[in-house]
Design a protein around this motif. Structure first.
Motif, PDB file in Angstrom:
ATOM      1  N   TRP A 109       0.794  -1.165   0.074  1.00 25.39           N
ATOM      2  CA  TRP A 109      -0.058   0.055   0.052  1.00 25.39           C
ATOM      3  C   TRP A 109       0.855   1.145   0.081  1.00 25.39           C
ATOM      4  CZ3 TRP A 109      -5.230   0.540  -0.310  1.00 25.39           C
ATOM      5  CH2 TRP A 109      -5.989  -0.751  -0.372  1.00 25.39           C
ATOM      6  N   LEU A 110       1.885   1.377   0.862  1.00 23.41           N
ATOM      7  CA  LEU A 110       2.828   2.425   0.947  1.00 23.41           C
ATOM      8  C   LEU A 110       3.655   2.735  -0.458  1.00 23.41           C
ATOM      9  CD1 LEU A 110       4.071   4.826   2.473  1.00 23.41           C
ATOM     10  CD2 LEU A 110       6.033   2.984   3.222  1.00 23.41           C
ATOM     11  N   MET A 111       4.068   1.299  -0.939  1.00 24.60           N
ATOM     12  CA  MET A 111       4.657   1.545  -2.525  1.00 24.60           C
ATOM     13  C   MET A 111       3.583   2.236  -3.527  1.00 24.60           C
ATOM     14  SD  MET A 111       7.460   1.116  -4.076  1.00 24.60           S
ATOM     15  CE  MET A 111       8.362   1.011  -5.418  1.00 24.60           C
ATOM     16  N   GLY A 112       2.390   1.722  -3.345  1.00 25.05           N
ATOM     17  CA  GLY A 112       1.427   1.891  -4.219  1.00 25.05           C
ATOM     18  C   GLY A 112       1.188   3.475  -3.959  1.00 25.05           C
ATOM     19  N   ALA A 113       0.994   3.917  -2.945  1.00 22.93           N
ATOM     20  CA  ALA A 113       0.744   5.267  -2.658  1.00 22.93           C
ATOM     21  C   ALA A 113       1.903   6.341  -3.084  1.00 22.93           C
ATOM     22  CB  ALA A 113       0.545   5.809  -1.148  1.00 22.93           C
ATOM     23  N   ILE A 114       3.223   5.865  -2.896  1.00 26.51           N
ATOM     24  CA  ILE A 114       4.329   6.639  -3.421  1.00 26.51           C
ATOM     25  C   ILE A 114       4.357   6.606  -4.977  1.00 26.51           C
ATOM     26  CG2 ILE A 114       6.726   6.766  -3.757  1.00 26.51           C
ATOM     27  CD1 ILE A 114       6.719   5.443  -0.751  1.00 26.51           C
ATOM     28  N   VAL A 115       4.350   5.509  -5.529  1.00 25.87           N
ATOM     29  CA  VAL A 115       4.116   5.434  -7.131  1.00 25.87           C
ATOM     30  C   VAL A 115       2.984   6.202  -7.521  1.00 25.87           C
ATOM     31  CG1 VAL A 115       3.970   3.953  -8.861  1.00 25.87           C
ATOM     32  CG2 VAL A 115       5.533   3.441  -7.365  1.00 25.87           C
ATOM     33  N   SER A 116       1.706   6.369  -6.941  1.00 26.37           N
ATOM     34  CA  SER A 116       0.723   6.833  -7.603  1.00 26.37           C
ATOM     35  C   SER A 116       0.839   8.676  -7.329  1.00 26.37           C
ATOM     36  CB  SER A 116      -0.738   6.660  -6.699  1.00 26.37           C
ATOM     37  OG  SER A 116      -0.746   5.618  -6.096  1.00 26.37           O
ATOM     38  N   PHE A 117       1.574   8.996  -6.317  1.00 29.71           N
ATOM     39  CA  PHE A 117       1.661  10.298  -6.089  1.00 29.71           C
ATOM     40  C   PHE A 117       2.724  10.903  -7.004  1.00 29.71           C
ATOM     41  CE2 PHE A 117       4.142  13.965  -3.928  1.00 29.71           C
ATOM     42  CZ  PHE A 117       3.217  14.714  -3.927  1.00 29.71           C
ATOM     43  N   TYR A 118       3.776  10.185  -7.398  1.00 33.35           N
ATOM     44  CA  TYR A 118       4.885  10.460  -8.289  1.00 33.35           C
ATOM     45  C   TYR A 118       4.456  10.496  -9.551  1.00 33.35           C
ATOM     46  CZ  TYR A 118       9.554  10.972 -10.261  1.00 33.35           C
ATOM     47  OH  TYR A 118      10.721  11.215 -10.998  1.00 33.35           O
ATOM     48  N   PHE A 119       3.708   9.571 -10.052  1.00 29.49           N
ATOM     49  CA  PHE A 119       3.127   9.581 -11.475  1.00 29.49           C
ATOM     50  C   PHE A 119       1.768   9.966 -11.491  1.00 29.49           C
ATOM     51  CE2 PHE A 119       6.461   6.157 -11.278  1.00 29.49           C
ATOM     52  CZ  PHE A 119       7.293   6.807 -12.661  1.00 29.49           C
ATOM     53  N   GLY A 120       1.046   9.993 -10.556  1.00 28.01           N
ATOM     54  CA  GLY A 120      -0.433  10.612 -10.841  1.00 28.01           C
ATOM     55  C   GLY A 120      -1.320   9.781 -11.221  1.00 28.01           C
ATOM     56  N   ALA A 121      -2.819   9.913 -10.806  1.00 29.94           N
ATOM     57  CA  ALA A 121      -3.739   9.272 -11.409  1.00 29.94           C
ATOM     58  C   ALA A 121      -3.521   7.601 -11.490  1.00 29.94           C
ATOM     59  CB  ALA A 121      -4.018   9.725 -12.793  1.00 29.94           C
ATOM     60  N   ARG A 122      -3.001   7.166 -10.382  1.00 31.41           N
ATOM     61  CA  ARG A 122      -2.839   5.537 -10.170  1.00 31.41           C
ATOM     62  C   ARG A 122      -3.763   5.288  -9.058  1.00 31.41           C
ATOM     63  NH1 ARG A 122      -0.975   3.632 -14.528  1.00 31.41           N
ATOM     64  NH2 ARG A 122       1.271   4.301 -15.073  1.00 31.41           N
ATOM     65  N   HIS A 123      -4.368   4.306  -9.229  1.00 34.82           N
ATOM     66  CA  HIS A 123      -5.086   3.580  -8.198  1.00 34.82           C
ATOM     67  C   HIS A 123      -4.705   2.401  -7.485  1.00 34.82           C
ATOM     68  CE1 HIS A 123      -8.106   6.651  -9.781  1.00 34.82           C
ATOM     69  NE2 HIS A 123      -7.702   6.155 -11.160  1.00 34.82           N
ATOM     70  N   GLN A 124      -5.136   2.387  -6.316  1.00 37.82           N
ATOM     71  CA  GLN A 124      -4.706   1.164  -5.556  1.00 37.82           C
ATOM     72  C   GLN A 124      -5.160  -0.263  -6.005  1.00 37.82           C
ATOM     73  OE1 GLN A 124      -2.531   1.212  -3.137  1.00 37.82           O
ATOM     74  NE2 GLN A 124      -2.184   3.126  -3.511  1.00 37.82           N
ATOM     75  N   ALA A 125      -6.300  -0.359  -6.601  1.00 39.03           N
ATOM     76  CA  ALA A 125      -6.952  -1.373  -7.369  1.00 39.03           C
ATOM     77  C   ALA A 125      -6.069  -1.962  -8.259  1.00 39.03           C
ATOM     78  CB  ALA A 125      -8.398  -1.211  -7.866  1.00 39.03           C
TER      79      ALA A 125
END
Length: 189
Positions: A109-125
């Motif tokens: 979840w943490l890795m997903g949040a970091i990558v989503s923040f960096y690249f934008g518009a990524r979803h945890q699903a």
């Protein structure tokens, strides 16, 4: 002509065009809009020029700028490299993916949040779907290994079968063969 002239003066008089002025309320003047857009672009370019004028970047600034450009290409080429490695050495790839299966979910979840923040518009699903697909791929590793062994076994050269004795040319018993009889007669047999 006086009444018509006063009516026309009311609409078009004093150097004005009441119809054009009224239409201007409902529709933007294209020429003035173009002038405003050109002025806005010129102001933006002047702002950019003022921001970067006279700045000489030092070694540290250039290194940081270069490092900021690395993550996207590294992730893109790294993903392609994973596909290549999966085809070249599936067991090595599967063992690495098995290691990823041991990563605790909060860390994903943490890795997903970091990558989503960096690249934008990524979803945890999407991240959770990826984890599920990795687990399914690892589960298929044994089957893939057996299939590769079978395919490698097919590459091993097998000995050629012994040559069969040459069959004599003869008609089956009890059947007449006119063509074969004519050939035998022509060859003196």
């Amino acid at each position: 002509m006086g009444l018509i002239g006063r009516g026309l003066d009311l609409i078009f008089g004093d150097g004005r065009n009441v119809i054009a002025e009224t239409a201007g309320i409902f529709r933007e003047n294209a020429e003035k809009a173009g002038d405003r857009e050109a002025a806005m672009k010129a102001a933006a370019m002047q702002q950019f020029a003022a921001e970067f004028a006279g700045q000489r970047k030092g070694l540290f600034d250039r290194i940081i700028d270069g490092a900021n450009r690395l993550p996207r290409p590294i992730l893109a080429f790294g993903t392609i490299a994973l596909f290549v490695v999966a085809m070249v050495d599936p067991l090595w790839f599967s063992s690495r993916m098995q290691g990823l299966a041991l990563v605790p979910e909060p860390l994903w979840w943490l890795m997903g949040a970091i990558v989503s923040f960096y690249f934008g518009a990524r979803h945890q699903a999407k991240g959770q779907e990826f984890q599920t697909s990795v687990a399914e791929t690892v589960a298929r590793a044994a089957t893939v290994s057996r299939n590769i062994e079978v395919l490698d076994g097919m590459r091993t050269p097998k000995p050629a079968p012994a040559a069969a004795p040459a069959a004599s040319v003869a008609a089956p018993a009890g059947e007449a063969n006119a063509a074969l009889d004519a050939w035998r007669a022509g060859n003196g047999r």
